[in-house]
Design an enzyme around this catalytic site. Structure first.
Site, PDB file in Angstrom:
ATOM      1  N   SER A  32       0.819  -1.213   0.000  1.00 29.79           N
ATOM      2  CA  SER A  32       0.000   0.000   0.000  1.00 29.79           C
ATOM      3  C   SER A  32       0.856   1.267   0.000  1.00 29.79           C
ATOM      4  O   SER A  32       1.839   1.371   0.744  1.00 29.79           O
ATOM      5  CB  SER A  32      -0.915   0.010   1.224  1.00 29.79           C
ATOM      6  OG  SER A  32      -1.638   1.233   1.292  1.00 29.79           O
ATOM      7  N   SER A  34      -0.576   4.081   0.843  1.00 30.33           N
ATOM      8  CA  SER A  34      -1.279   4.997   1.742  1.00 30.33           C
ATOM      9  C   SER A  34      -0.435   5.484   2.917  1.00 30.33           C
ATOM     10  O   SER A  34      -0.510   6.671   3.272  1.00 30.33           O
ATOM     11  CB  SER A  34      -2.563   4.335   2.245  1.00 30.33           C
ATOM     12  OG  SER A  34      -3.481   4.177   1.184  1.00 30.33           O
ATOM     13  N   THR A  79      -8.757  -1.762   2.599  1.00 29.41           N
ATOM     14  CA  THR A  79      -8.487  -2.233   1.247  1.00 29.41           C
ATOM     15  C   THR A  79      -8.798  -3.721   1.183  1.00 29.41           C
ATOM     16  O   THR A  79      -9.302  -4.311   2.141  1.00 29.41           O
ATOM     17  CB  THR A  79      -7.034  -1.911   0.851  1.00 29.41           C
ATOM     18  OG1 THR A  79      -6.847  -2.217  -0.536  1.00 29.41           O
ATOM     19  CG2 THR A  79      -6.022  -2.681   1.692  1.00 29.41           C
ATOM     20  N   LYS A  83     -13.324  -4.732   2.242  1.00 24.85           N
ATOM     21  CA  LYS A  83     -14.209  -3.592   2.026  1.00 24.85           C
ATOM     22  C   LYS A  83     -15.679  -3.910   2.297  1.00 24.85           C
ATOM     23  O   LYS A  83     -16.404  -3.094   2.878  1.00 24.85           O
ATOM     24  CB  LYS A  83     -14.036  -3.059   0.598  1.00 24.85           C
ATOM     25  CG  LYS A  83     -12.694  -2.377   0.352  1.00 24.85           C
ATOM     26  CD  LYS A  83     -12.656  -1.747  -1.025  1.00 24.85           C
ATOM     27  CE  LYS A  83     -11.404  -0.922  -1.236  1.00 24.85           C
ATOM     28  NZ  LYS A  83     -11.422  -0.185  -2.515  1.00 24.85           N
ATOM     29  N   ASP A 120     -14.144   6.446  -2.985  1.00 22.92           N
ATOM     30  CA  ASP A 120     -13.635   6.105  -4.312  1.00 22.92           C
ATOM     31  C   ASP A 120     -14.321   6.897  -5.420  1.00 22.92           C
ATOM     32  O   ASP A 120     -13.676   7.324  -6.376  1.00 22.92           O
ATOM     33  CB  ASP A 120     -13.778   4.607  -4.579  1.00 22.92           C
ATOM     34  CG  ASP A 120     -12.724   3.780  -3.869  1.00 22.92           C
ATOM     35  OD1 ASP A 120     -11.656   4.343  -3.542  1.00 22.92           O
ATOM     36  OD2 ASP A 120     -12.954   2.577  -3.640  1.00 22.92           O
TER      37      ASP A 120
END
Length: 292
Positions: A32, A34, A79, A83, A120
């Site tokens: 990731s 993030s 993620t 989800k 998203d």
């Protein structure tokens, strides 16, 4: 007060026992971007906080989810493969998360209740606005390739933006039909064999599959019938320029890569957890893609 962009050698400011906490839950989660992304914003704004990777196996997700308030987390990103489970476990959910059927952002309130959100759709539209500011949703049909989990958010975003006709192309037609029926709106399912014809008079083409990602074959779609002014977007960002984007660029179509969707969707979570809505800048894009 906004400071200077972070030093790559020291991405986080010093934190205290009162630091605000957030992270990303997934399995696996080591790939990731993030933590690097949110770490940049934390340093840029001098925030006493931390954003950490939280590798959680599917069978342990519920326990980890319910531990977030106990451990003092303001929230987390979610993620794959968590989800849908995050949406089901949450105390409440935003309308966007319910329509999309999945959560990618969790926000813990002062009473320890967890709200599921999905950023998203927001990230997708903001990425288009940044990368193709001339694109107008109401002008032309859009073509979306793929009917997986990522596609749901894109279809919701395009319908809400006012796209008059959304042509959904997928190898499995029944899956696409089910998605179109569940979401409603101006979605027309196009058979895979007719995918080239679906591009006629379109103003936007989006690849919502993993085709073109590193280790995957390129998307099997000829662009001959796509108008030269149509925008081509790929939600894949590894590589940043997929074979689809490269082919579109060669024929003169404006292209928008997938990294911006990740960056823009992160703005909403960061604002909820840390109290500042950050900006997506060229310096941020460069930093996130740079190897640590």
């Amino acid at each position: 007060m906004t400071g200077t962009p972070p030093n790559p050698a020291q991405p986080y400011p010093a934190i205290t026992g009162k630091a605000r906490l957030a992270g990303v839950m997934g399995w696996p989660v080591g790939h990731s971007l993030s933590p690097r992304l949110h770490g940049y914003w934390l340093a840029e704004h001098g925030i006493d906080g931390a954003y950490v990777p939280l590798p959680v196996r599917p069978e342990q997700f519920e326990r980890a989810f319910r531990a977030l308030p106990v451990l003092g987390f303001r929230g987390a990103n979610v993620t794959l493969p968590h989800k849908e489970a995050a949406l089901a476990l949450a105390d409440s959910a935003s309308p966007e998360a319910r329509r999309i059927g999945a959560a990618n952002t969790l926000v813990v309130d002062g009473q320890g209740r967890i709200e599921a959100r999905n950023a998203d759709a927001f990230g997708f539209i903001e990425n288009l606005k940044e990368g193709a500011p001339f694109w107008r949703a109401k002008d032309c049909p859009a073509v979306v390739v793929g009917a997986g989990g990522a596609s749901r958010a894109l279809l919701v975003a395009l319908a809400d933006a006012g796209v008059p006709e959304i042509r959904l192309v997928n190898r499995n037609a029944s899956r696409a039909e089910g998605l179109a029926t569940s979401l409603g709106g101006p979605i027309e399912v196009v058979d895979w064999e007719d995918r080239a014809r679906a591009l006629e008079n379109a103003g936007l083409l989006v690849n919502a599959t993993t085709q073109g990602m590193v280790g995957q074959p390129p998307l099997d779609l000829a662009l001959d019938r796509l108008p030269p002014e149509a925008v081509v977007n790929d939600i894949v960002y590894v590589p940043l320029e997929t074979p689809l984007l490269a082919a579109a660029r060669r024929r003169g179509n404006p292209v928008v890569d997938g990294l911006g969707m990740l960056l823009h969707q992160a703005r909403l979570g960061f604002a909820a957890w840390f109290g500042i809505e950050p900006k997506v800048t060229p310096a941020l894009r460069t930093y996130v893609l740079r190897q640590p």
